[in-house]
Write a protein that holds these residues in place. Structure first.
Motif, PDB file in Angstrom:
ATOM      1  N   SER A 128       0.820  -1.215   0.000  1.00  0.00           N
ATOM      2  CA  SER A 128       0.000   0.000   0.000  1.00  0.00           C
ATOM      3  C   SER A 128       0.851   1.261   0.000  1.00  0.00           C
ATOM      4  CB  SER A 128      -0.959  -0.001   1.197  1.00  0.00           C
ATOM      5  OG  SER A 128      -0.270   0.311   2.404  1.00  0.00           O
ATOM      6  N   CYS A 129       2.146   1.103   0.320  1.00  0.00           N
ATOM      7  CA  CYS A 129       3.091   2.224   0.288  1.00  0.00           C
ATOM      8  C   CYS A 129       3.887   2.245  -1.026  1.00  0.00           C
ATOM      9  CB  CYS A 129       4.056   2.134   1.464  1.00  0.00           C
ATOM     10  SG  CYS A 129       3.268   2.320   3.075  1.00  0.00           S
ATOM     11  N   GLY A 130       3.506   1.383  -1.981  1.00  0.00           N
ATOM     12  CA  GLY A 130       4.126   1.383  -3.295  1.00  0.00           C
ATOM     13  C   GLY A 130       5.145   0.295  -3.552  1.00  0.00           C
ATOM     14  N   TYR A 131       5.457  -0.516  -2.544  1.00  0.00           N
ATOM     15  CA  TYR A 131       6.436  -1.588  -2.710  1.00  0.00           C
ATOM     16  C   TYR A 131       5.802  -2.764  -3.447  1.00  0.00           C
ATOM     17  CZ  TYR A 131       9.729   0.660   0.444  1.00  0.00           C
ATOM     18  OH  TYR A 131      10.615   1.535   1.006  1.00  0.00           O
ATOM     19  N   LYS A 132       6.614  -3.470  -4.199  1.00  0.00           N
ATOM     20  CA  LYS A 132       6.185  -4.677  -4.910  1.00  0.00           C
ATOM     21  C   LYS A 132       6.931  -5.872  -4.345  1.00  0.00           C
ATOM     22  CE  LYS A 132       3.874  -2.373  -8.073  1.00  0.00           C
ATOM     23  NZ  LYS A 132       2.638  -1.883  -7.603  1.00  0.00           N
ATOM     24  N   GLU A 133       6.206  -6.969  -4.157  1.00  0.00           N
ATOM     25  CA  GLU A 133       6.875  -8.203  -3.746  1.00  0.00           C
ATOM     26  C   GLU A 133       7.684  -8.719  -4.927  1.00  0.00           C
ATOM     27  OE1 GLU A 133       5.808 -12.732  -2.419  1.00  0.00           O
ATOM     28  OE2 GLU A 133       4.501 -11.125  -1.658  1.00  0.00           O
ATOM     29  N   VAL A 134       8.981  -8.965  -4.697  1.00  0.00           N
ATOM     30  CA  VAL A 134       9.861  -9.435  -5.765  1.00  0.00           C
ATOM     31  C   VAL A 134      10.470 -10.798  -5.453  1.00  0.00           C
ATOM     32  CG1 VAL A 134      10.379  -7.127  -6.647  1.00  0.00           C
ATOM     33  CG2 VAL A 134      11.821  -8.111  -4.846  1.00  0.00           C
ATOM     34  N   GLY A 135      10.169 -11.341  -4.298  1.00  0.00           N
ATOM     35  CA  GLY A 135      10.687 -12.651  -3.947  1.00  0.00           C
ATOM     36  C   GLY A 135      10.170 -13.088  -2.595  1.00  0.00           C
ATOM     37  N   ARG A 136      10.276 -14.403  -2.369  1.00  0.00           N
ATOM     38  CA  ARG A 136       9.778 -14.968  -1.119  1.00  0.00           C
ATOM     39  C   ARG A 136      10.529 -16.268  -0.881  1.00  0.00           C
ATOM     40  NH1 ARG A 136       4.504 -14.903   1.792  1.00  0.00           N
ATOM     41  NH2 ARG A 136       4.067 -13.062   0.538  1.00  0.00           N
ATOM     42  N   VAL A 137      11.045 -16.430   0.325  1.00  0.00           N
ATOM     43  CA  VAL A 137      11.681 -17.682   0.703  1.00  0.00           C
ATOM     44  C   VAL A 137      10.761 -18.337   1.732  1.00  0.00           C
ATOM     45  CG1 VAL A 137      13.721 -18.803   1.661  1.00  0.00           C
ATOM     46  CG2 VAL A 137      13.974 -16.704   0.298  1.00  0.00           C
ATOM     47  N   PRO A 138      10.060 -19.390   1.339  1.00  0.00           N
ATOM     48  CA  PRO A 138       9.114 -20.031   2.254  1.00  0.00           C
ATOM     49  C   PRO A 138       9.807 -20.599   3.496  1.00  0.00           C
ATOM     50  CG  PRO A 138       8.753 -20.753  -0.009  1.00  0.00           C
ATOM     51  CD  PRO A 138      10.051 -19.999   0.015  1.00  0.00           C
ATOM     52  N   GLY A 139       9.215 -20.328   4.645  1.00  0.00           N
ATOM     53  CA  GLY A 139       9.685 -20.919   5.889  1.00  0.00           C
ATOM     54  C   GLY A 139      11.085 -20.521   6.315  1.00  0.00           C
ATOM     55  N   ALA A 140      11.584 -19.392   5.862  1.00  0.00           N
ATOM     56  CA  ALA A 140      12.969 -18.998   6.152  1.00  0.00           C
ATOM     57  C   ALA A 140      13.159 -18.385   7.536  1.00  0.00           C
ATOM     58  CB  ALA A 140      13.471 -18.022   5.093  1.00  0.00           C
ATOM     59  N   ILE A 141      12.068 -18.020   8.191  1.00  0.00           N
ATOM     60  CA  ILE A 141      12.162 -17.376   9.501  1.00  0.00           C
ATOM     61  C   ILE A 141      11.466 -18.261  10.523  1.00  0.00           C
ATOM     62  CG2 ILE A 141      11.576 -15.336  10.864  1.00  0.00           C
ATOM     63  CD1 ILE A 141      11.460 -13.790   8.157  1.00  0.00           C
ATOM     64  N   ARG A 142      12.211 -18.773  11.480  1.00  0.00           N
ATOM     65  CA  ARG A 142      11.630 -19.636  12.506  1.00  0.00           C
ATOM     66  C   ARG A 142      11.380 -18.802  13.756  1.00  0.00           C
ATOM     67  NH1 ARG A 142      13.796 -25.319  12.695  1.00  0.00           N
ATOM     68  NH2 ARG A 142      12.253 -25.361  11.025  1.00  0.00           N
ATOM     69  N   VAL A 143      10.112 -18.522  14.045  1.00  0.00           N
ATOM     70  CA  VAL A 143       9.781 -17.717  15.216  1.00  0.00           C
ATOM     71  C   VAL A 143       9.524 -18.582  16.449  1.00  0.00           C
ATOM     72  CG1 VAL A 143       8.956 -15.745  13.898  1.00  0.00           C
ATOM     73  CG2 VAL A 143       7.341 -17.517  14.549  1.00  0.00           C
ATOM     74  N   ALA A 144       9.260 -19.870  16.225  1.00  0.00           N
ATOM     75  CA  ALA A 144       9.055 -20.824  17.322  1.00  0.00           C
ATOM     76  C   ALA A 144       9.077 -22.220  16.709  1.00  0.00           C
ATOM     77  CB  ALA A 144       7.704 -20.570  18.003  1.00  0.00           C
ATOM     78  N   PRO A 145       9.232 -23.241  17.543  1.00  0.00           N
ATOM     79  CA  PRO A 145       9.152 -24.600  16.996  1.00  0.00           C
ATOM     80  C   PRO A 145       7.827 -24.786  16.245  1.00  0.00           C
ATOM     81  CG  PRO A 145       9.928 -24.650  19.254  1.00  0.00           C
ATOM     82  CD  PRO A 145       9.494 -23.235  18.987  1.00  0.00           C
ATOM     83  N   ASP A 146       7.900 -25.332  15.076  1.00  0.00           N
ATOM     84  CA  ASP A 146       6.720 -25.562  14.235  1.00  0.00           C
ATOM     85  C   ASP A 146       6.021 -24.271  13.806  1.00  0.00           C
ATOM     86  OD1 ASP A 146       7.004 -28.383  14.297  1.00  0.00           O
ATOM     87  OD2 ASP A 146       6.072 -28.404  16.291  1.00  0.00           O
ATOM     88  N   ASP A 147       6.733 -23.157  13.804  1.00  0.00           N
ATOM     89  CA  ASP A 147       6.167 -21.880  13.341  1.00  0.00           C
ATOM     90  C   ASP A 147       7.208 -21.162  12.481  1.00  0.00           C
ATOM     91  OD1 ASP A 147       4.782 -19.561  12.853  1.00  0.00           O
ATOM     92  OD2 ASP A 147       4.588 -18.976  14.967  1.00  0.00           O
ATOM     93  N   ASP A 148       7.290 -21.592  11.231  1.00  0.00           N
ATOM     94  CA  ASP A 148       8.207 -20.971  10.279  1.00  0.00           C
ATOM     95  C   ASP A 148       7.419 -20.002   9.405  1.00  0.00           C
ATOM     96  OD1 ASP A 148      10.088 -22.667  11.342  1.00  0.00           O
ATOM     97  OD2 ASP A 148      10.090 -24.038   9.640  1.00  0.00           O
TER      98      ASP A 148
END
Length: 174
Positions: A143-163
């Motif tokens: 909404s601020c004008g940025y475009k999604e240009v890539g995504r790495v699925p599950g790359a951030i682990r915030v807790a066990p079983d929560d990527d």
């Protein structure tokens, strides 16, 4: 009342403490700024120290937003690329608005101020950022004008079983 933005403020002990408090408060209210709640000031302390050291080396610049009382209410850090083939774009890191100010449009104001600031950096044609998936942040940045240009699925682990996905976004400045 809007925030007053400053690019490259003097780094004082009060500013350092303000950044540390802001980062802690944002994290502890669910903000996705590199930590997972609950967190203490001491756990966060090394990160702003790294950012401020990079500022001293000229590898980063800080944008601050202060409220009507003069309190630090928002930050965004610009990271400059040192690789000669990437110097035409900058990273935007640690984009934060204090929880007491959220819902007032200050996040949008911060992003607009960041865009204006990036335009003052000679030769910079785009801003890149990453955000944690699963929180709707990509919708806000879009909404601020940025475009999604890539995504790495599950790359951030915030807790066990929560990527979460690591979402890459780009804002061309032209």
């Amino acid at each position: 009342m809007s925030l007053t933005f400053t690019l490259g403020p003097s780094v004082t002990p009060d500013l350092h403490d303000g950044i540390l408090d802001l980062w802690t408060d944002v994290t502890n209210t669910g903000g996705a700024v590199g930590f997972v709640a609950p967190v203490t000031r001491e756990a966060i302390r090394p990160e702003p120290v790294k950012h401020l050291a990079a500022m001293a080396d000229g590898r980063m610049r800080l944008l601050t937003g202060r409220d009507a009382a003069g309190q630090l209410a928002a930050t965004a850090f610009f990271g400059f690329n040192t690789h000669r083939l990437k110097t035409y774009w900058v990273w935007l890191y640690t984009v934060m608005v204090h929880p007491r100010h959220q819902g007032r449009g200050y996040g949008r104001d911060l992003m607009a101020a960041a865009t204006d600031a990036a335009r003052t950096f000679g030769g910079v044609e785009a801003i890149r950022l990453t955000c944690r998936g699963g929180l709707g942040l990509e919708r806000f940045y879009a909404s601020c004008g940025y475009k999604e240009v890539g995504r790495v699925p599950g790359a951030i682990r915030v807790a066990p079983d929560d990527d979460r996905d690591d979402v890459f976004m780009l804002l061309p400045l032209s």
